[in-house]
Design a protein around this motif. Structure first.
Motif, PDB file in Angstrom:
ATOM      1  N   MET A   1       0.877  -1.157  -0.168  1.00 52.35           N
ATOM      2  CA  MET A   1       0.027   0.063  -0.142  1.00 52.35           C
ATOM      3  C   MET A   1       1.310   1.125   0.791  1.00 52.35           C
ATOM      4  SD  MET A   1      -3.501  -1.300  -0.273  1.00 52.35           S
ATOM      5  CE  MET A   1      -4.058   0.429   0.930  1.00 52.35           C
ATOM      6  N   ASN A   2       1.800   0.981   0.379  1.00 51.69           N
ATOM      7  CA  ASN A   2       2.626   2.073   0.372  1.00 51.69           C
ATOM      8  C   ASN A   2       3.457   2.659  -0.532  1.00 51.69           C
ATOM      9  OD1 ASN A   2       3.148   2.306   3.266  1.00 51.69           O
ATOM     10  ND2 ASN A   2       4.889   1.561   3.609  1.00 51.69           N
ATOM     11  N   ARG A   3       3.555   1.538  -1.568  1.00 49.06           N
ATOM     12  CA  ARG A   3       3.956   2.114  -3.121  1.00 49.06           C
ATOM     13  C   ARG A   3       2.812   2.906  -4.037  1.00 49.06           C
ATOM     14  NH1 ARG A   3       6.456  -3.992  -5.454  1.00 49.06           N
ATOM     15  NH2 ARG A   3       8.401  -4.124  -3.573  1.00 49.06           N
ATOM     16  N   LEU A   4       1.374   2.692  -3.614  1.00 50.97           N
ATOM     17  CA  LEU A   4       0.279   3.408  -4.737  1.00 50.97           C
ATOM     18  C   LEU A   4       0.536   4.954  -3.773  1.00 50.97           C
ATOM     19  CD1 LEU A   4      -2.779   0.552  -4.174  1.00 50.97           C
ATOM     20  CD2 LEU A   4      -1.309   0.891  -5.559  1.00 50.97           C
ATOM     21  N   THR A   5       1.092   4.803  -2.233  1.00 48.41           N
ATOM     22  CA  THR A   5       0.869   6.310  -2.235  1.00 48.41           C
ATOM     23  C   THR A   5       1.949   6.827  -3.291  1.00 48.41           C
ATOM     24  OG1 THR A   5       3.018   6.283  -0.887  1.00 48.41           O
ATOM     25  CG2 THR A   5       0.668   5.964   0.128  1.00 48.41           C
ATOM     26  N   GLN A   6       2.804   6.826  -3.974  1.00 45.45           N
ATOM     27  CA  GLN A   6       3.294   7.351  -5.158  1.00 45.45           C
ATOM     28  C   GLN A   6       2.610   7.852  -6.442  1.00 45.45           C
ATOM     29  OE1 GLN A   6       7.089   5.947  -6.663  1.00 45.45           O
ATOM     30  NE2 GLN A   6       7.543   5.210  -4.496  1.00 45.45           N
ATOM     31  N   LEU A   7       1.160   7.280  -6.417  1.00 48.91           N
ATOM     32  CA  LEU A   7      -0.132   7.501  -6.817  1.00 48.91           C
ATOM     33  C   LEU A   7      -0.581   9.702  -6.395  1.00 48.91           C
ATOM     34  CD1 LEU A   7      -1.702   4.873  -8.573  1.00 48.91           C
ATOM     35  CD2 LEU A   7      -0.281   6.213  -9.639  1.00 48.91           C
ATOM     36  N   THR A   8       0.594  10.360  -7.097  1.00 55.71           N
ATOM     37  CA  THR A   8      -0.475  11.867  -7.000  1.00 55.71           C
ATOM     38  C   THR A   8      -2.058  12.079  -6.247  1.00 55.71           C
ATOM     39  OG1 THR A   8      -0.092  13.007  -9.094  1.00 55.71           O
ATOM     40  CG2 THR A   8       2.050  12.586  -7.560  1.00 55.71           C
ATOM     41  N   ALA A  90       0.896  -9.920 -20.331  1.00 55.11           N
ATOM     42  CA  ALA A  90       2.341 -11.021 -20.756  1.00 55.11           C
ATOM     43  C   ALA A  90       3.605  -9.655 -20.511  1.00 55.11           C
ATOM     44  CB  ALA A  90       2.886 -10.441 -22.558  1.00 55.11           C
ATOM     45  N   VAL A  91       2.880  -7.941 -21.255  1.00 53.02           N
ATOM     46  CA  VAL A  91       3.903  -6.778 -20.380  1.00 53.02           C
ATOM     47  C   VAL A  91       3.537  -6.943 -18.930  1.00 53.02           C
ATOM     48  CG1 VAL A  91       4.695  -4.367 -20.543  1.00 53.02           C
ATOM     49  CG2 VAL A  91       4.189  -6.432 -22.848  1.00 53.02           C
ATOM     50  N   ILE A  92       3.089  -6.888 -18.153  1.00 55.89           N
ATOM     51  CA  ILE A  92       2.235  -6.699 -16.589  1.00 55.89           C
ATOM     52  C   ILE A  92       2.718  -8.116 -16.337  1.00 55.89           C
ATOM     53  CG2 ILE A  92       1.051  -6.781 -15.011  1.00 55.89           C
ATOM     54  CD1 ILE A  92      -1.244  -5.757 -16.586  1.00 55.89           C
ATOM     55  N   GLY A  93       2.314  -8.965 -16.675  1.00 56.48           N
ATOM     56  CA  GLY A  93       3.407  -9.983 -15.614  1.00 56.48           C
ATOM     57  C   GLY A  93       5.457 -10.104 -16.143  1.00 56.48           C
ATOM     58  N   ASN A  94       5.662  -9.703 -16.984  1.00 55.67           N
ATOM     59  CA  ASN A  94       7.391  -9.520 -16.922  1.00 55.67           C
ATOM     60  C   ASN A  94       7.665  -8.196 -16.356  1.00 55.67           C
ATOM     61  OD1 ASN A  94       9.931  -9.753 -17.892  1.00 55.67           O
ATOM     62  ND2 ASN A  94       9.685 -10.074 -19.946  1.00 55.67           N
ATOM     63  N   THR A  95       7.792  -8.274 -14.836  1.00 56.75           N
ATOM     64  CA  THR A  95       7.965  -6.980 -14.126  1.00 56.75           C
ATOM     65  C   THR A  95       9.190  -6.414 -14.305  1.00 56.75           C
ATOM     66  OG1 THR A  95       8.992  -8.512 -12.537  1.00 56.75           O
ATOM     67  CG2 THR A  95       7.048  -8.071 -12.286  1.00 56.75           C
ATOM     68  N   GLU A  96      10.886  -7.861 -14.719  1.00 55.86           N
ATOM     69  CA  GLU A  96      11.809  -6.657 -14.963  1.00 55.86           C
ATOM     70  C   GLU A  96      12.016  -5.991 -16.992  1.00 55.86           C
ATOM     71  OE1 GLU A  96      14.653  -9.656 -16.320  1.00 55.86           O
ATOM     72  OE2 GLU A  96      14.822 -10.592 -13.579  1.00 55.86           O
ATOM     73  N   ALA A  97      10.719  -6.763 -17.662  1.00 55.20           N
ATOM     74  CA  ALA A  97      11.022  -5.342 -18.525  1.00 55.20           C
ATOM     75  C   ALA A  97      10.047  -4.572 -18.480  1.00 55.20           C
ATOM     76  CB  ALA A  97      10.035  -6.658 -20.144  1.00 55.20           C
ATOM     77  N   LEU A  98       8.898  -4.572 -18.348  1.00 55.52           N
ATOM     78  CA  LEU A  98       8.115  -3.726 -17.547  1.00 55.52           C
ATOM     79  C   LEU A  98       9.228  -2.222 -16.980  1.00 55.52           C
ATOM     80  CD1 LEU A  98       5.287  -2.016 -17.481  1.00 55.52           C
ATOM     81  CD2 LEU A  98       4.552  -3.483 -15.002  1.00 55.52           C
ATOM     82  N   GLN A  99       9.737  -3.314 -15.219  1.00 55.52           N
ATOM     83  CA  GLN A  99      10.940  -1.394 -15.254  1.00 55.52           C
ATOM     84  C   GLN A  99      11.481  -1.391 -16.069  1.00 55.52           C
ATOM     85  OE1 GLN A  99       9.966  -1.371 -11.904  1.00 55.52           O
ATOM     86  NE2 GLN A  99      11.816   0.677 -12.183  1.00 55.52           N
ATOM     87  N   THR A 112       6.679  -0.994  -9.715  1.00 56.22           N
ATOM     88  CA  THR A 112       6.224  -1.974 -10.721  1.00 56.22           C
ATOM     89  C   THR A 112       5.420  -2.182 -10.838  1.00 56.22           C
ATOM     90  OG1 THR A 112       8.962  -3.035 -11.364  1.00 56.22           O
ATOM     91  CG2 THR A 112       6.518  -3.676 -12.198  1.00 56.22           C
ATOM     92  N   LEU A 113       4.554  -1.594  -9.292  1.00 54.43           N
ATOM     93  CA  LEU A 113       2.889  -1.971  -9.061  1.00 54.43           C
ATOM     94  C   LEU A 113       2.134  -1.111  -9.591  1.00 54.43           C
ATOM     95  CD1 LEU A 113       1.026  -3.291  -7.720  1.00 54.43           C
ATOM     96  CD2 LEU A 113       1.474  -1.831  -5.826  1.00 54.43           C
ATOM     97  N   ILE A 114       2.949   0.106  -9.510  1.00 52.63           N
ATOM     98  CA  ILE A 114       2.275   1.237 -10.110  1.00 52.63           C
ATOM     99  C   ILE A 114       2.337   1.357 -11.309  1.00 52.63           C
ATOM    100  CG2 ILE A 114       2.203   3.904 -10.434  1.00 52.63           C
ATOM    101  CD1 ILE A 114       1.855   3.107  -7.413  1.00 52.63           C
ATOM    102  N   TRP A 115       3.209   0.273 -12.160  1.00 50.52           N
ATOM    103  CA  TRP A 115       2.826   0.688 -13.619  1.00 50.52           C
ATOM    104  C   TRP A 115       2.332  -0.426 -13.837  1.00 50.52           C
ATOM    105  CZ3 TRP A 115       6.090   3.962 -16.944  1.00 50.52           C
ATOM    106  CH2 TRP A 115       6.552   4.852 -16.663  1.00 50.52           C
ATOM    107  N   GLN A 116       1.869  -1.026 -12.942  1.00 48.93           N
ATOM    108  CA  GLN A 116       1.128  -2.606 -13.789  1.00 48.93           C
ATOM    109  C   GLN A 116      -0.151  -2.246 -13.622  1.00 48.93           C
ATOM    110  OE1 GLN A 116       2.638  -5.625 -10.993  1.00 48.93           O
ATOM    111  NE2 GLN A 116       3.771  -6.279 -12.040  1.00 48.93           N
ATOM    112  N   LEU A 117      -0.916  -1.483 -12.407  1.00 48.03           N
ATOM    113  CA  LEU A 117      -2.140  -0.746 -12.183  1.00 48.03           C
ATOM    114  C   LEU A 117      -2.387   0.410 -13.788  1.00 48.03           C
ATOM    115  CD1 LEU A 117      -2.261   0.323  -8.748  1.00 48.03           C
ATOM    116  CD2 LEU A 117      -3.430  -1.675  -9.736  1.00 48.03           C
TER     117      LEU A 117
END
Length: 233
Positions: A1-8, A90-99, A112-117
């Motif tokens: 949940m702390n990561r979600l705080t990066q959504l402004t 597929a992109v969401i599941g590949n965290t390294e590529a997404l990062q 990475t969670l923010i990008w997945q959302l």
């Protein structure tokens, strides 16, 4: 949940504008004012007239060909949505590529969670579009069956009523097809969120304007509203 705080708060406002714009413009297209109808509403009259003309058309190869083309369009976009959904997941599941993509698009990649959302919102629009295309395809199929049940004799007691039934089903199919198209437009616009909330605000405004312009201020709309004089007249 702390990561979600990066959504402004700006991210929240941009997301709210995205969803609100999608809902409002869709409702307005299907419920316009009587003085300024949308292309979608204008075409309903043409679809009803199509079915009236079909009653006495024999053979009805022309009508069957048009309906077949409409069904092919729904199948094409439905298949495209399935492929796009699979690619995004597929992109969401590949965290390294997404990062890696995140690092390329921004100064700081962020969780990475923010990008997945963000990509899940794209998937949501694509899924909605897929479901609408599938339903439109089925409705066009129902329309074909009803059209086949319309007698060729204009004096038959059920000829016009069945033709109008086919028209109404055809109209509902077209509306669902248009809803699917709007979802694709907004899915493409949502990709701008990967660049930040400001990009999403701009892309949402552009998508909304594009859809509004084509429905309410396009040249095809003007053509549909006027009777083009023939050479004889």
């Amino acid at each position: 949940m702390n990561r979600l705080t990066q959504l402004t708060p700006l991210d929240g406002a941009a997301l709210l504008l995205l969803w609100g714009s999608w809902l409002v413009i869709g409702w307005r297209i299907e419920h316009p004012s009587a003085k300024h109808p949308s292309v979608t509403i204008i075409m309903t009259d043409y679809r009803r007239e199509w079915m009236r003309q079909m009653i006495t058309r024999d053979p009805r190869i022309f009508d069957a060909s048009i309906l077949s083309n409409l069904r092919q369009g729904t199948a094409f976009f439905g298949s495209g949505c399935m492929i796009a959904i699979g690619g995004v997941l597929a992109v969401i599941g590949n965290t390294e590529a997404l990062q890696g993509v995140a690092m390329d698009l921004t100064i700081e990649g962020g969780p990475t969670l923010i990008w997945q959302l963000k990509l899940l919102v794209v998937v949501a629009f694509l899924t909605h579009g897929f479901l609408k295309f599938v339903w439109a395809n089925r409705l066009f199929g129902y329309c074909a069956v009803v059209m086949a049940a319309v007698p060729n004799d204009i004096t038959h007691s059920s000829a016009e009523s069945r033709a109008l039934q086919a028209a109404e089903i055809n109209i509902r199919a077209a509306w669902n097809f248009n809803r699917g198209l709007r979802s694709i437009y907004y899915a493409l616009g949502t990709l701008a969120w990967l660049l930040g909330p400001y990009a999403l605000l701009v892309s949402t405004s552009l998508v909304a304007f594009l859809i509004w312009q084509r429905e309410f201020a396009s040249r095809p709309r003007e053509i549909l509203l006027v009777d083009i004089p023939t050479k004889e007249s």
